[in-house]
Design an enzyme around this catalytic site. Structure first.
Site, PDB file in Angstrom:
ATOM      1  N   ALA A  12       0.760  -1.179  -0.026  1.00  0.00           N
ATOM      2  CA  ALA A  12      -0.074   0.159   0.077  1.00  0.00           C
ATOM      3  C   ALA A  12       0.936   1.201  -0.138  1.00  0.00           C
ATOM      4  CB  ALA A  12      -1.117  -0.014   1.036  1.00  0.00           C
ATOM      5  N   ALA A  13       1.706   1.543   1.089  1.00  0.00           N
ATOM      6  CA  ALA A  13       2.460   2.743   1.035  1.00  0.00           C
ATOM      7  C   ALA A  13       3.519   2.928   0.174  1.00  0.00           C
ATOM      8  CB  ALA A  13       3.145   2.961   2.406  1.00  0.00           C
ATOM      9  N   CYS A  44      -6.300  -5.947   3.215  1.00  0.00           N
ATOM     10  CA  CYS A  44      -7.550  -5.809   3.812  1.00  0.00           C
ATOM     11  C   CYS A  44      -8.671  -6.796   3.292  1.00  0.00           C
ATOM     12  CB  CYS A  44      -8.117  -4.390   3.576  1.00  0.00           C
ATOM     13  SG  CYS A  44      -7.176  -3.113   3.855  1.00  0.00           S
ATOM     14  N   ALA A 301      -4.814   1.036   5.944  1.00  0.00           N
ATOM     15  CA  ALA A 301      -4.421   1.136   4.527  1.00  0.00           C
ATOM     16  C   ALA A 301      -4.752   2.732   4.284  1.00  0.00           C
ATOM     17  CB  ALA A 301      -5.576   0.382   3.621  1.00  0.00           C
TER      18      ALA A 301
HETATM   19  C1  LIG Z   1      -6.128  -9.396   7.255  1.00  0.00           C
HETATM   20  C2  LIG Z   1      -5.842  -7.933   7.226  1.00  0.00           C
HETATM   21  C3  LIG Z   1      -7.068  -6.989   7.124  1.00  0.00           C
HETATM   22  C4  LIG Z   1      -6.920  -5.693   7.239  1.00  0.00           C
HETATM   23  N1  LIG Z   1      -8.150  -4.883   7.027  1.00  0.00           N
HETATM   24  C5  LIG Z   1      -8.005  -3.474   6.677  1.00  0.00           C
HETATM   25  C6  LIG Z   1      -9.090  -2.805   6.712  1.00  0.00           C
HETATM   26  O1  LIG Z   1     -10.258  -3.184   6.465  1.00  0.00           O
HETATM   27  N2  LIG Z   1      -8.898  -1.417   6.426  1.00  0.00           N
HETATM   28  C7  LIG Z   1      -7.821  -0.686   6.847  1.00  0.00           C
HETATM   29  O2  LIG Z   1      -7.553   0.555   6.705  1.00  0.00           O
HETATM   30  N3  LIG Z   1      -6.692  -1.507   7.160  1.00  0.00           N
HETATM   31  C8  LIG Z   1      -6.784  -3.008   6.982  1.00  0.00           C
HETATM   32  N4  LIG Z   1      -5.267  -3.757   7.236  1.00  0.00           N
HETATM   33  C9  LIG Z   1      -4.370  -2.896   7.382  1.00  0.00           C
HETATM   34  C10 LIG Z   1      -3.757  -2.523   5.971  1.00  0.00           C
HETATM   35  O3  LIG Z   1      -3.367  -3.673   5.200  1.00  0.00           O
HETATM   36  C11 LIG Z   1      -2.119  -2.139   6.163  1.00  0.00           C
HETATM   37  O4  LIG Z   1      -2.377  -0.732   6.910  1.00  0.00           O
HETATM   38  C12 LIG Z   1      -1.432  -1.822   5.040  1.00  0.00           C
HETATM   39  O5  LIG Z   1      -1.412  -3.047   4.196  1.00  0.00           O
HETATM   40  C13 LIG Z   1      -0.142  -1.257   5.420  1.00  0.00           C
HETATM   41  O6  LIG Z   1       0.544  -0.868   4.086  1.00  0.00           O
HETATM   42  P1  LIG Z   1       2.189  -0.781   4.147  1.00  0.00           P
HETATM   43  O7  LIG Z   1       2.285  -0.632   2.785  1.00  0.00           O
HETATM   44  O8  LIG Z   1       2.753   0.169   5.254  1.00  0.00           O
HETATM   45  O9  LIG Z   1       2.702  -2.256   4.747  1.00  0.00           O
HETATM   46  P2  LIG Z   1       2.519  -3.829   4.164  1.00  0.00           P
HETATM   47  O10 LIG Z   1       1.172  -3.854   3.489  1.00  0.00           O
HETATM   48  O11 LIG Z   1       2.601  -4.685   5.313  1.00  0.00           O
HETATM   49  O12 LIG Z   1       3.597  -3.813   2.962  1.00  0.00           O
HETATM   50  C14 LIG Z   1       4.754  -3.974   3.564  1.00  0.00           C
HETATM   51  C15 LIG Z   1       5.664  -4.585   2.262  1.00  0.00           C
HETATM   52  O13 LIG Z   1       6.982  -4.503   2.508  1.00  0.00           O
HETATM   53  C16 LIG Z   1       7.547  -5.657   2.485  1.00  0.00           C
HETATM   54  N5  LIG Z   1       8.844  -5.419   3.052  1.00  0.00           N
HETATM   55  C17 LIG Z   1       9.284  -5.588   4.315  1.00  0.00           C
HETATM   56  N6  LIG Z   1      10.390  -5.791   4.750  1.00  0.00           N
HETATM   57  C18 LIG Z   1      11.136  -5.548   3.560  1.00  0.00           C
HETATM   58  C19 LIG Z   1      12.708  -5.413   3.177  1.00  0.00           C
HETATM   59  N7  LIG Z   1      13.544  -5.423   3.981  1.00  0.00           N
HETATM   60  N8  LIG Z   1      12.885  -5.767   2.004  1.00  0.00           N
HETATM   61  C20 LIG Z   1      11.973  -5.655   0.818  1.00  0.00           C
HETATM   62  N9  LIG Z   1      10.622  -5.587   1.219  1.00  0.00           N
HETATM   63  C21 LIG Z   1      10.204  -5.614   2.695  1.00  0.00           C
HETATM   64  C22 LIG Z   1       6.646  -6.819   2.789  1.00  0.00           C
HETATM   65  O14 LIG Z   1       6.998  -7.794   2.096  1.00  0.00           O
HETATM   66  C23 LIG Z   1       5.462  -5.971   2.445  1.00  0.00           C
HETATM   67  O15 LIG Z   1       5.028  -6.471   0.780  1.00  0.00           O
HETATM   68  C24 LIG Z   1      -5.794  -5.139   7.309  1.00  0.00           C
HETATM   69  C25 LIG Z   1      -4.613  -5.870   7.136  1.00  0.00           C
HETATM   70  C26 LIG Z   1      -4.536  -7.342   7.333  1.00  0.00           C
HETATM   71  C27 LIG Z   1      -3.290  -8.219   7.487  1.00  0.00           C
END
Ligand SMILES: Cc1cc2nc3c(=O)[nH]c(=O)nc-3n(C[C@H](O)[C@H](O)[C@H](O)COP(=O)(O)OP(=O)(O)OC[C@H]3O[C@@H](n4cnc5c(N)ncnc54)[C@H](O)[C@@H]3O)c2cc1C
Length: 453
Positions: A12-13, A44, A301
């Protein structure tokens, strides 16, 4: 041509940051390092794929990898883990070699935090966080159709899983160590959630903590510890842990970035970390709360995608009308289980007191449309406001209706700094099949100012 923007994390981010950079600054090369094989999917949506509501997991992918590479021009490297960052040399280390950056956005997300019990590596014990973990859980569920599943933890994702495993025909049991389900949700509202779970197929027990896991034949032997009395020994086909998450900060901390609320990477309102040339966004980074003004950790998210875009604009030094500063969060969340929607926005009463407000709360139940219309549902709202000024601080809501549109309205009211007096006087729309003559939001505000029916 400016130097490369390197993003670590392809969800996502990270992909919000990468796509925004390509949109705003097409001359700048953008590299995304993602350690798993999966990018740009909706975590999500995973519970709904596991429940069969979403038929194919590919449906959860927002933008396929090939489109990111070919159409958006992102140098997307999957199966590529960032191992270290050297901020002085502006390089990221991977097993395949070093990658030079001009600007680095760290978007490494969060990791699940299992309870501190023995036997976490027992076959049949799962956690749901990523696409890989969902694929593993799906395979285990296919092996045990109709089996007994224990869910540990009753946060929003745990309850979504409870509903979805029921949809798939499993015998679902849920335990929660806290006093009541949905810890942190007000007792009167949580009671409606508990009732909905009971009417579904879930056996839910509170004040019961997981104390141990061990293999037992083809299943998992589970030790559960009540607040009083002897431990319980039970056997399940599968156990799914939903006991919280923590920010994944090793890479950023190794680069020297300071940490803040919740142990997340501290960022300013432009997403900048304390290390020059390094930004952080999403579940690994801090936010600040719009009402309390305090630094918080809010892993959702919505926050992640916005933070990714803001960090990319700052890193690429491009502006335009889109905001250059993170606007702050309200901690808004919403979910649905067994036909009941529930969620919150802003500060709840304990958080409002903690933030120094002379806060008060009022709970009102009303109808979502005229009482004589088919399908009418009850909505219970709890309004938290500052006693002396009447300023709206936060809301919680539960109802068998479209709770999210009410929470959106409430989030807007809180963000706009409205008072209960303002809200009680807003001209809301009314038609019998769609809304009530006096909406529960208005009823709650009216009750505070003594204008109740
Ligand atoms: C089952 C579930 C349901 C959810 N439902 C909701 C919802 O309904 N509403 C909502 O707002 N939020 C929800 N969330 C939360 C939402 O999914 C997260 O807030 C969002 O995915 C965060 O995005 P991000 O990119 O910060 O992190 P992530 O999605 O965790 O992505 C981080 C990525 O970085 C990669 N990574 C980590 N370390 C390294 C490294 N050293 N080198 C290379 N790659 C790396 C990981 O493999 C991963 O793909 C839910 C989460 C889950 C698990």
């Amino acid at each position: 041509v400016s130097g490369p923007l390197v993003v670590v994390g392809g969800d996502a981010a990270g992909l919000s940051a990468a796509s925004e950079a390509r949109r705003r600054d097409p001359s700048r090369p953008v590299v995304v390092l993602e350690r798993s094989a999966h990018v740009s999917y909706s975590a999500c949506g995973l519970p709904y794929w596991l429940g069969g509501v979403v038929p194919r997991r590919e449906d959860l992918v927002a933008v396929p990898a090939e489109e990111l590479r070919l159409r958006r021009g992102i140098d997307l490297r999957t199966g590529c883990e960032a191992l270290w960052v050297d901020p002085a040399a502006r390089r990221v280390g991977t097993a395949a070699g070093e990658v030079a950056y001009d600007a680095l956005v760290i978007a490494t997300g969060a990791r699940p935090v299992p309870p501190p019990v023995p036997g976490l590596d027992t076959p049949g014990v799962h956690q749901l966080r990523s696409m890989d973990s969902a694929i593993a859980l799906d395979a285990a569920l296919r092996d045990r159709p109709g089996g007994r599943v224990l869910l540990v933890g009753s946060g929003p994702v745990g309850l979504e899983m409870a509903h979805n495993l029921c949809r798939r025909g499993f015998d679902v049991h849920l335990v929660e160590a806290a006093e009541r389900l949905v810890p942190g949700f007000p007792a009167d509202l949580a009671a409606r959630v508990a009732a909905a779970l009971g009417e579904g197929c879930v056996t839910a027990r509170t004040r019961l903590a997981l104390a141990g896991l061990a293999p037992e034949g083809e299943g998992v032997a589970v030790t559960l510890r009540p607040r009083e009395g002897a431990d319980l020994a039970e056997v399940y086909d599968l156990v799914v842990l939903g006991t919280g998450v923590a920010p994944r900060v090793e890479l950023a901390a190794g680069a020297g970035c300071a940490l803040g609320a919740g142990g997340a990477v501290r960022v300013d309102r432009r997403g900048r970390t304390t290390v020059p040339g390094v930004w952080a966004a999403g579940d690994c980074a801090t936010s600040w709360h719009r009402v309390s003004g305090r630094e918080v950790w809010m892993p959702t998210a919505t926050v992640a995608t916005r933070a990714g875009r803001v960090a990319a604009r700052d890193a690429c030094r491009v502006g335009g009308r889109a905001p250059a500063l993170l606007p702050g969060v309200l901690g808004s969340w919403v979910t649905e289980a067994f036909g009941l929607g529930f969620g919150a926005t802003g500060l709840d009463l304990p958080a409002a007191h903690e933030a120094g407000f002379a806060a008060e709360a009022i709970t009102r139940t009303g109808r979502d449309r005229s009482g004589y219309m088919p399908g009418v549902e009850e909505v219970t709202v709890r309004l938290v406001h500052d006693g002396p000024t009447g300023r709206l601080l936060g809301w919680q809501a539960v109802g068998g209706c479209d709770v999210s549109s009410r929470l959106h309205a409430l989030a807007i009211a809180v963000a706009a700094g409205m008072s209960v007096d303002d809200l009680a006087g807003v001209d809301l729309a009314y038609a019998p099949p769609l809304s009530a003559l006096r909406d529960p939001l208005e009823l709650a505000a009216a009750a505070v100012i003594g204008d109740a029916a």
